[in-house]
Motif scaffolding. Structure first.
Motif, PDB file in Angstrom:
ATOM      1  N   VAL A  75       0.724  -1.111   0.063  1.00 38.95           N
ATOM      2  CA  VAL A  75      -0.058  -0.076   0.112  1.00 38.95           C
ATOM      3  C   VAL A  75       1.031   1.236  -0.033  1.00 38.95           C
ATOM      4  O   VAL A  75       1.891   1.238   0.649  1.00 38.95           O
ATOM      5  CB  VAL A  75      -1.117  -0.027   1.314  1.00 38.95           C
ATOM      6  N   PHE A  76       0.575   2.167  -0.911  1.00 38.07           N
ATOM      7  CA  PHE A  76       1.274   3.651  -0.602  1.00 38.07           C
ATOM      8  C   PHE A  76       0.135   4.509  -0.124  1.00 38.07           C
ATOM      9  O   PHE A  76      -1.068   4.518  -0.468  1.00 38.07           O
ATOM     10  CB  PHE A  76       1.686   4.176  -2.139  1.00 38.07           C
ATOM     11  N   GLY A  77       0.693   5.162   0.965  1.00 33.00           N
ATOM     12  CA  GLY A  77      -0.383   5.901   1.810  1.00 33.00           C
ATOM     13  C   GLY A  77      -0.087   7.443   1.701  1.00 33.00           C
ATOM     14  O   GLY A  77       1.027   7.807   2.107  1.00 33.00           O
ATOM     15  N   VAL A  78      -0.982   8.349   1.407  1.00 35.93           N
ATOM     16  CA  VAL A  78      -0.673   9.730   1.521  1.00 35.93           C
ATOM     17  C   VAL A  78      -2.249  10.175   2.166  1.00 35.93           C
ATOM     18  O   VAL A  78      -3.159   9.723   1.664  1.00 35.93           O
ATOM     19  CB  VAL A  78      -0.387  10.043   0.228  1.00 35.93           C
ATOM     20  N   THR A  79      -1.986  10.833   3.576  1.00 35.37           N
ATOM     21  CA  THR A  79      -3.298  11.544   3.792  1.00 35.37           C
ATOM     22  C   THR A  79      -3.121  12.868   3.631  1.00 35.37           C
ATOM     23  O   THR A  79      -2.152  13.396   3.099  1.00 35.37           O
ATOM     24  CB  THR A  79      -3.271  11.307   5.414  1.00 35.37           C
ATOM     25  N   ASN A  80      -4.299  13.620   3.348  1.00 39.40           N
ATOM     26  CA  ASN A  80      -4.570  14.886   2.948  1.00 39.40           C
ATOM     27  C   ASN A  80      -4.907  16.056   3.909  1.00 39.40           C
ATOM     28  O   ASN A  80      -5.962  16.263   4.262  1.00 39.40           O
ATOM     29  CB  ASN A  80      -5.474  14.938   1.772  1.00 39.40           C
ATOM     30  N   PHE A  81      -3.775  16.639   4.548  1.00 37.30           N
ATOM     31  CA  PHE A  81      -4.274  17.832   5.612  1.00 37.30           C
ATOM     32  C   PHE A  81      -5.151  18.806   4.929  1.00 37.30           C
ATOM     33  O   PHE A  81      -6.140  19.167   5.700  1.00 37.30           O
ATOM     34  CB  PHE A  81      -2.962  18.240   5.969  1.00 37.30           C
ATOM     35  N   TRP A  82      -4.694  19.211   3.794  1.00 37.47           N
ATOM     36  CA  TRP A  82      -5.289  20.544   3.273  1.00 37.47           C
ATOM     37  C   TRP A  82      -6.880  20.383   2.911  1.00 37.47           C
ATOM     38  O   TRP A  82      -7.665  21.513   2.879  1.00 37.47           O
ATOM     39  CB  TRP A  82      -4.477  20.933   2.052  1.00 37.47           C
ATOM     40  N   ILE A 104      -0.684  -6.514   5.225  1.00 36.81           N
ATOM     41  CA  ILE A 104      -0.086  -5.708   4.083  1.00 36.81           C
ATOM     42  C   ILE A 104       1.565  -6.222   4.402  1.00 36.81           C
ATOM     43  O   ILE A 104       2.067  -5.901   5.340  1.00 36.81           O
ATOM     44  CB  ILE A 104      -0.113  -4.294   3.922  1.00 36.81           C
ATOM     45  N   GLN A 105       2.322  -6.552   3.360  1.00 36.88           N
ATOM     46  CA  GLN A 105       3.727  -6.803   3.569  1.00 36.88           C
ATOM     47  C   GLN A 105       4.702  -5.520   3.536  1.00 36.88           C
ATOM     48  O   GLN A 105       5.798  -5.730   3.797  1.00 36.88           O
ATOM     49  CB  GLN A 105       4.007  -8.089   2.303  1.00 36.88           C
ATOM     50  N   HIS A 106       4.205  -4.795   2.778  1.00 40.98           N
ATOM     51  CA  HIS A 106       5.093  -3.511   2.539  1.00 40.98           C
ATOM     52  C   HIS A 106       4.116  -2.120   2.546  1.00 40.98           C
ATOM     53  O   HIS A 106       3.326  -2.042   1.734  1.00 40.98           O
ATOM     54  CB  HIS A 106       6.336  -3.535   1.385  1.00 40.98           C
ATOM     55  N   THR A 146       8.243   1.904   4.816  1.00 38.76           N
ATOM     56  CA  THR A 146       9.108   2.676   4.479  1.00 38.76           C
ATOM     57  C   THR A 146       8.573   4.180   4.494  1.00 38.76           C
ATOM     58  O   THR A 146       7.090   4.390   4.226  1.00 38.76           O
ATOM     59  CB  THR A 146       9.474   2.663   2.864  1.00 38.76           C
ATOM     60  N   PHE A 147       9.082   5.040   5.141  1.00 39.12           N
ATOM     61  CA  PHE A 147       8.422   6.343   5.459  1.00 39.12           C
ATOM     62  C   PHE A 147       9.275   7.531   4.274  1.00 39.12           C
ATOM     63  O   PHE A 147      10.152   7.401   4.233  1.00 39.12           O
ATOM     64  CB  PHE A 147       8.694   6.986   6.876  1.00 39.12           C
ATOM     65  N   VAL A 148       8.427   8.096   3.559  1.00 33.61           N
ATOM     66  CA  VAL A 148       8.803   9.046   2.587  1.00 33.61           C
ATOM     67  C   VAL A 148       8.571  10.625   3.063  1.00 33.61           C
ATOM     68  O   VAL A 148       7.544  10.752   3.099  1.00 33.61           O
ATOM     69  CB  VAL A 148       8.318   8.667   1.050  1.00 33.61           C
ATOM     70  N   HIS A 149       9.756  11.280   3.073  1.00 34.81           N
ATOM     71  CA  HIS A 149       9.410  12.677   3.538  1.00 34.81           C
ATOM     72  C   HIS A 149       9.678  13.424   2.388  1.00 34.81           C
ATOM     73  O   HIS A 149      10.673  13.321   1.564  1.00 34.81           O
ATOM     74  CB  HIS A 149      10.610  13.194   4.545  1.00 34.81           C
ATOM     75  N   ILE A 150       8.534  14.148   1.896  1.00 35.29           N
ATOM     76  CA  ILE A 150       8.617  15.038   0.567  1.00 35.29           C
ATOM     77  C   ILE A 150       8.693  16.305   0.718  1.00 35.29           C
ATOM     78  O   ILE A 150       7.888  16.800   1.394  1.00 35.29           O
ATOM     79  CB  ILE A 150       7.405  14.318  -0.296  1.00 35.29           C
TER      80      ILE A 150
END
Ligand code: NAP
Length: 159
Positions: A75-82, A104-106, A146-150
């Motif tokens: 799963v790729f996760g992104v939450t939306n603050f705005w 989920i495995q990754h 895995t955490f991705v800081h964008i």
């Protein structure tokens, strides 16, 4: 029958998830499923025509998240603050719990640094601090992640 492992991409009709979904589709190694609240939107239909499977669901609704994650490897996760402001946190918790319960495995989650902690409480940056709290929650759950800081998007200059 589709033999490829399935990745659920959240936010795929948006900027971050959209680039992840398109990169995965171009690579053609994984099957791509996208989460959207509106399967009939132009952006969802465009992704479907590029080969993505559509799962209609909402981060406010755990059952819809678990249904969307059925048989997924990643799963790729992104939450939306705005759009949701403080509700982003609970939506993130729902997403993480669904990932956990679905085995989920990754899990790749977009998070950001905790500026409140880094400034020893001097500055509060809710859209970053909440994501940092979601990162910690994911770790506590023991989810392979895995955490991705964008950073600020280049594309922001175009819009
Ligand atoms: P975006 O282009 O505005 O797209 C938002 C996405 O979130 C859409 O795909 C939407 O899907 C989905 N979504 C919203 N609410 C949802 C819900 N309740 N359930 C399921 N899906 C939902 O957003 P983005 O820029 O990719 O990502 C936003 C996040 O990026 C923010 O939290 C922001 O803090 C962070 N960020 C932004 C920047 C920047 O420079 N702009 C930099 C770093 C981090 P549907 O409408 O199809 O349901």
């Amino acid at each position: 029958m589709n033999q490829k492992k399935i990745i659920l991409v959240t936010g795929a009709t948006g900027a971050q998830g959209g680039s992840v979904a398109r990169a995965l589709l171009a690579e053609n190694k994984f099957a791509v499923r996208i989460l959207t609240r509106n399967a009939a939107s132009e952006k969802a239909i465009a992704l479907e025509s590029e080969g993505a499977e559509i799962a209609e669901g909402d981060m406010d609704n755990m059952d819809s998240l678990k249904a969307a994650m059925k048989d997924c490897y990643g799963v790729f996760g992104v939450t939306n603050f705005w759009e949701h402001f403080d509700k982003e946190y609970q939506q993130g918790i729902n997403l993480i719990n669904a990932v956990h319960e679905s085995g989920i495995q990754h899990f790749v989650l977009h998070t950001l640094p905790d500026y409140s902690k880094l400034s020893k409480g001097k500055y509060s940056v809710p859209h970053c601090d909440m994501k940092a709290a979601l990162q910690e929650y994911t770790k506590r759950k023991g989810i392979p992640a895995t955490f991705v800081h964008i950073a600020f998007y280049y594309e922001n200059f175009l819009s």
